[in-house]
Design a protein around this motif. Structure first.
Motif, PDB file in Angstrom:
ATOM      1  N   SER A   1     -71.880 -87.925 -17.074  1.00 21.37           N
ATOM      2  CA  SER A   1     -71.133 -87.461 -17.685  1.00 21.37           C
ATOM      3  C   SER A   1     -70.574 -86.450 -18.253  1.00 21.37           C
ATOM      4  O   SER A   1     -70.271 -85.611 -19.153  1.00 21.37           O
ATOM      5  CB  SER A   1     -69.818 -86.950 -16.249  1.00 21.37           C
ATOM      6  N   GLY A   2     -70.888 -87.813 -19.683  1.00 22.41           N
ATOM      7  CA  GLY A   2     -70.653 -88.010 -20.848  1.00 22.41           C
ATOM      8  C   GLY A   2     -71.067 -89.307 -21.675  1.00 22.41           C
ATOM      9  O   GLY A   2     -71.563 -90.249 -20.966  1.00 22.41           O
TER      10      GLY A   2
ATOM     11  N   ASP B   1     -67.261 -97.276 -30.668  1.00 22.22           N
ATOM     12  CA  ASP B   1     -66.590 -97.443 -31.953  1.00 22.22           C
ATOM     13  C   ASP B   1     -65.474 -95.985 -31.405  1.00 22.22           C
ATOM     14  O   ASP B   1     -64.316 -95.594 -33.057  1.00 22.22           O
ATOM     15  CB  ASP B   1     -66.830 -97.404 -33.529  1.00 22.22           C
ATOM     16  N   VAL B   2     -65.509 -95.828 -30.534  1.00 29.22           N
ATOM     17  CA  VAL B   2     -64.463 -94.695 -30.069  1.00 29.22           C
ATOM     18  C   VAL B   2     -62.891 -94.698 -29.975  1.00 29.22           C
ATOM     19  O   VAL B   2     -62.306 -96.057 -29.887  1.00 29.22           O
ATOM     20  CB  VAL B   2     -65.247 -93.841 -28.701  1.00 29.22           C
ATOM     21  N   ARG B   3     -62.153 -93.616 -30.513  1.00 29.88           N
ATOM     22  CA  ARG B   3     -60.571 -93.885 -30.476  1.00 29.88           C
ATOM     23  C   ARG B   3     -60.531 -94.395 -29.424  1.00 29.88           C
ATOM     24  O   ARG B   3     -60.994 -93.437 -28.666  1.00 29.88           O
ATOM     25  CB  ARG B   3     -60.131 -92.913 -31.854  1.00 29.88           C
ATOM     26  N   ARG B   4     -58.845 -95.372 -29.150  1.00 29.70           N
ATOM     27  CA  ARG B   4     -58.633 -95.417 -27.610  1.00 29.70           C
ATOM     28  C   ARG B   4     -58.444 -93.891 -27.254  1.00 29.70           C
ATOM     29  O   ARG B   4     -58.264 -94.130 -26.231  1.00 29.70           O
ATOM     30  CB  ARG B   4     -57.748 -96.605 -28.129  1.00 29.70           C
ATOM     31  N   ASP B   5     -57.187 -93.136 -28.001  1.00 22.90           N
ATOM     32  CA  ASP B   5     -57.114 -92.290 -27.203  1.00 22.90           C
ATOM     33  C   ASP B   5     -58.063 -91.425 -27.038  1.00 22.90           C
ATOM     34  O   ASP B   5     -57.926 -90.060 -25.363  1.00 22.90           O
ATOM     35  CB  ASP B   5     -56.239 -91.043 -28.430  1.00 22.90           C
ATOM     36  N   ASP B   6     -59.289 -90.937 -27.449  1.00 26.43           N
ATOM     37  CA  ASP B   6     -60.515 -90.770 -26.986  1.00 26.43           C
ATOM     38  C   ASP B   6     -61.226 -91.465 -25.779  1.00 26.43           C
ATOM     39  O   ASP B   6     -61.589 -90.744 -25.067  1.00 26.43           O
ATOM     40  CB  ASP B   6     -61.646 -90.294 -28.242  1.00 26.43           C
ATOM     41  N   LEU B   7     -61.007 -93.074 -25.938  1.00 26.74           N
ATOM     42  CA  LEU B   7     -61.850 -93.479 -24.648  1.00 26.74           C
ATOM     43  C   LEU B   7     -60.967 -92.549 -23.160  1.00 26.74           C
ATOM     44  O   LEU B   7     -61.250 -92.390 -22.309  1.00 26.74           O
ATOM     45  CB  LEU B   7     -61.240 -94.651 -24.621  1.00 26.74           C
ATOM     46  N   THR B   8     -59.400 -92.777 -23.450  1.00 26.76           N
ATOM     47  CA  THR B   8     -58.532 -92.081 -22.225  1.00 26.76           C
ATOM     48  C   THR B   8     -58.453 -90.751 -21.501  1.00 26.76           C
ATOM     49  O   THR B   8     -58.946 -90.621 -20.865  1.00 26.76           O
ATOM     50  CB  THR B   8     -57.123 -92.959 -22.675  1.00 26.76           C
TER      51      THR B   8
END
Length: 217
Positions: free
Chosen positions: A98-99, A104-111
């Motif tokens: 699905s994605g 190195d994704v930001r933590r907010d983007d991960l959640t």
């Protein structure tokens, strides 16, 4: 509570992602795995809502693990990698993911990604997917299968699939077909159900696989 399995062959990376997710009030990491085979086993045992899978893992790579997980369960898969190659992205989406996120994704983007896929959405817009598939498939020989369940669709549903394949939004499809957005939503839902697809991105891929859309067309 959103239940998550994290799979990565690097222990520190795996632990870091798990820590970021586990402190969220609505997310619980229920399992970790260091290879693709262990990830598949964990999903089978724990039945999580989301599996975060590294693409490059021993024993079984993340794309094969994703393919099996998506075929066997309702678990949503998000792929993780240090590589942003179009080839990886396409193969991951084709496997049913699905994605796709870089490590190195930001933590907010991960959640945010975990919440988005649980809600039944994709991390890539259909229009982006269409451009991606164009780029990848232009360099590949095409072996189109005109079947792939298309005989189950009505004429209007097939037309809807073509427009989905072109990356159009519901509003754009409604204008093109001269119907209401509510009718478009019904057509889209029917297309996904009849073809056994998880989301609109999968519909874009199916439109290409079936030959309804051709690269650059």
């Amino acid at each position: 509570m959103i239940r998550v399995v994290v799979a990565d062959d690097q222990e520190l990376v795996r632990a870091g992602f798990s820590m970021i997710l586990d402190v969220q009030d609505d997310i619980e990491v229920v399992g970790e795995a260091g290879d693709g085979a262990a990830a598949l086993a964990a999903v089978r045992e724990l039945e999580p809502d989301v599996a975060l899978l590294d693409i490059r893992m021993p024993l079984m790579d993340g794309i094969e693990a994703a393919r099996r997980i998506c075929a066997e369960s309702d678990t949503r898969v998000v792929m993780l990698t240090t590589f942003d190659s179009d080839e990886y992205v396409f193969d991951a989406l084709r496997a049913g993911a699905s994605g796709f996120l870089l490590k190195d994704v930001r933590r907010d983007d991960l959640t945010h990604a975990v919440r988005v896929v649980v809600a039944g959405q994709s991390l890539l817009a259909p229009a982006v997917t269409r451009r991606l598939i164009d780029d990848v498939l232009r360099g590949r020989p095409r072996h189109r299968d005109p079947g792939l369940g298309l005989d189950r669709l009505t004429d209007r549903e097939r037309e809807t699939l073509v427009l989905l394949g072109r990356g159009l939004s519901n509003a754009e499809i409604a204008r093109d077909m001269m119907v209401s957005e509510h009718t478009v939503k019904t057509h889209v839902s029917n297309v996904l159900t009849k073809l056994g697809l998880r989301d609109r991105v999968q519909a874009v891929i199916r439109a290409y696989e079936s030959g309804l859309i051709v690269p650059g067309g």
